[in-house]
Design a protein around this motif. Sequence first.
Motif, short mmCIF file in Angstrom:
data_model
loop_
_atom_site.label_atom_id
_atom_site.label_comp_id
_atom_site.label_asym_id
_atom_site.label_seq_id
_atom_site.Cartn_x
_atom_site.Cartn_y
_atom_site.Cartn_z
N UNK A 92 0.98 -1.24 0.17
CA UNK A 92 0.05 -0.04 -0.02
C UNK A 92 0.81 1.32 -0.01
N UNK A 93 0.42 2.18 -0.76
CA UNK A 93 1.46 3.50 -0.90
C UNK A 93 1.44 4.27 0.26
N UNK A 94 1.91 3.92 1.27
CA UNK A 94 1.94 4.72 2.53
C UNK A 94 3.31 4.63 3.41
N UNK A 95 3.47 5.63 4.20
CA UNK A 95 4.96 5.36 5.06
C UNK A 95 4.61 4.79 6.34
N UNK A 98 2.81 7.27 8.75
CA UNK A 98 1.32 7.35 8.21
C UNK A 98 0.69 5.96 8.94
N UNK A 99 0.97 4.96 8.84
CA UNK A 99 0.60 3.77 9.30
C UNK A 99 0.42 3.74 10.95
N UNK A 138 8.68 3.65 3.09
CA UNK A 138 7.65 3.16 2.52
C UNK A 138 7.14 1.76 3.27
N UNK A 139 5.91 1.42 3.56
CA UNK A 139 6.06 0.15 4.27
C UNK A 139 6.51 -1.15 3.48
N UNK B 224 0.70 4.39 -9.56
CA UNK B 224 1.15 3.65 -8.47
C UNK B 224 2.77 3.31 -8.63
N UNK B 228 5.02 6.35 -3.68
CA UNK B 228 4.82 5.65 -2.72
C UNK B 228 3.87 6.40 -1.68
N UNK B 229 3.13 7.34 -2.11
CA UNK B 229 2.24 8.03 -1.10
C UNK B 229 0.95 8.34 -2.00
#
Lengths: 269, 392
Positions: A92-95, A98-99, A138-139, B224, B228-229
């Motif tokens: 998933x595009x998140x850091x 963020x999580x 990035x996770x 995508x 990565x955000x």
Amino acid sequence: MEMSNTNAIEVTDLTVAYQDRPVLWDVDVSVPPGILMAIIGPNGAGKTTLLKAILGLVRPAAGQVSIYGKPYAQQRQLVGYVPQRGSVDWDFPTSVLDVVMMGRYGALGWVRRPGRQETSLALEALEKVGMRSFADRQIGQLSGGQQQRVFLARALVQDAQLYFMDEPFQGVDATTERAIISLLQELRKAGKTVVVVHHDLQTVPEYFDWVTMLNVRRIASGPVTEVFNEHNLRLTYGGRVAFLRGNGDQPALPPQENSQPAGSSAIHP
Amino acid sequence: MNLLQILHDLLFDYTLRTVALGAASIGIVSGALGCFAVLRKQSLLGDAISHAALPGIVLAFLLTRSKEPLVLMLGAVAAGLVGTLLILRIVSSTRIKYDSALGFILSVFFGLGLMLLTFVQHMPDASQAGLDKFLFGQAATLLQRDVVTMMALGAIVFLLVAIFWKEFKLLSFDPEYAASLGYPVRGLDILLTTLLVVSIVIGLQAVGVVLMSAMVIAPAAAARQWTNRLGVMVALAAIFGALSGVSGAVLSSLTPRLSTGPTIVLIICNVVVVSLLFAPNRGLIWSWARRRRNRRQLHQESVLLDLYTLASQHADMSHPHTTAVLQAMSAGQTDAGRNLQALAGQGLVRAESGGWSLTTAGAEEAQRLLSAASAPAGAERISQAMQGEVGL
């Protein structure tokens, strides 16, 4: 605190069925506050389901659950949850930050965005799990153990009284396992209650002071010193446990648990 | 027609401006909402929704005899929602799996839509003319009022996404955790799906029910690759969607007998291909280069270690060995000579009359590699290198 003489969790007559098959049958569990409890049992015993039923994530066919004397819906802010690592898509595009911040979403409520305070709380939690320097990663770039620590940090920022963790030791390296267990012990020292779905029977007496043994029905629940014995283990695992004789009655790993592939769920509906 | 002329027409030609604005709104809205669909692994839901919308459009016309864009869109939204809810219902109450339910509802609704369309087309009066443009889309038929409706709906969708941004993000990443925090996950799911339905319906007239799902999936898939955000991904997808929407729509309205839907899809398809190939980190070329680099390094290290093993059997660590020996030790895995040249370039080995010998730096490097391989950090590095080998 005033609730210290109420049980942290009180489960009565809990029954859960998927389609026609009962997964949990008439389960009663009482958990006093301030303990570290393991839920153990073979695959398909309903360990994860018990957790999810307590958290209101699956609807029970019968039974009640109370958290510090009240229904879960009223006590949500007291509860932190660490789901199985494999339950989300780590691409998933998140850091990482963020999580972890998601742990504050419940307290934030609708519409309000996480701000500076949430960021600093999240960084603090990451510090506690030794992942501070990974905040901007990035996770998807994390290892299994690091993913687990991030999930743990997310629960920590919830600042709960009662934590539920679904197999936090699954597929993590020894260092992470030690880091997690010392964190759990710190939580207990702070008066919090921690319930962990656990797989490794050998570490039960070392890590936990309370245990619930489950195989669709509740086999036993109580202090490890009282209920974690050969008799109950046989009842739980159906006699498939190999015991290390001459070493107290420390049970060895049941072979079917040992060979379980990482990421497989405790339930096979 | 040159570029300036097109630019001039985009601003001042009524038809072209309308078409471009319409296509841009479609691209922006479907691109943004498509990100959530793709991340929630619901890409094909977009396809089912757009196909399921067809009977809704025709029924709305049959009931009202009106071709007002809002009326037709409402019909489409209703049918799209019914189709979606039916899919979810089938999955939850039978043993039919999600993909089968999806394919089933898609084709049944689309079949019904086609049947109704044929029926309407054989009605005596001419008012029904043009409903068939919903099949493949015809951007040139967009009127100003269509575009105004599309933009208004699009603005509502965007507003709601902005308001519920944090909730939608959590829902898409970890719905179970969202539920444990007390969020009404089912309600949020229905809201987000409804927004997806609306964003698809906006594009039906211009892109058509058959290919609208490409506008949902492709911009998100391309976006995508570059980030990565989530926020950046949504913004990029909106931009990709808008760019391909506008260029496809303009191209097709300038060229006779060129359907808009297919044109737009072919353009966005190119964006996807470019993104898959060239995006940093996730792009195929990037990972190919990384793999190549890893493999080369691994081969060089193994040749160095071979030489070290040979040398440590002599009192003198700089005892030379021939290329042939090292080639034999590599068991045909690599070209030892080339690796030795490369190692010499790094000052780790030295060419002598009797062959190759370790330099002091080379011996140190070999020792470092050996000790790293036994430590956990080394294991991690090796496993990374191996992932590079089998990666993708």
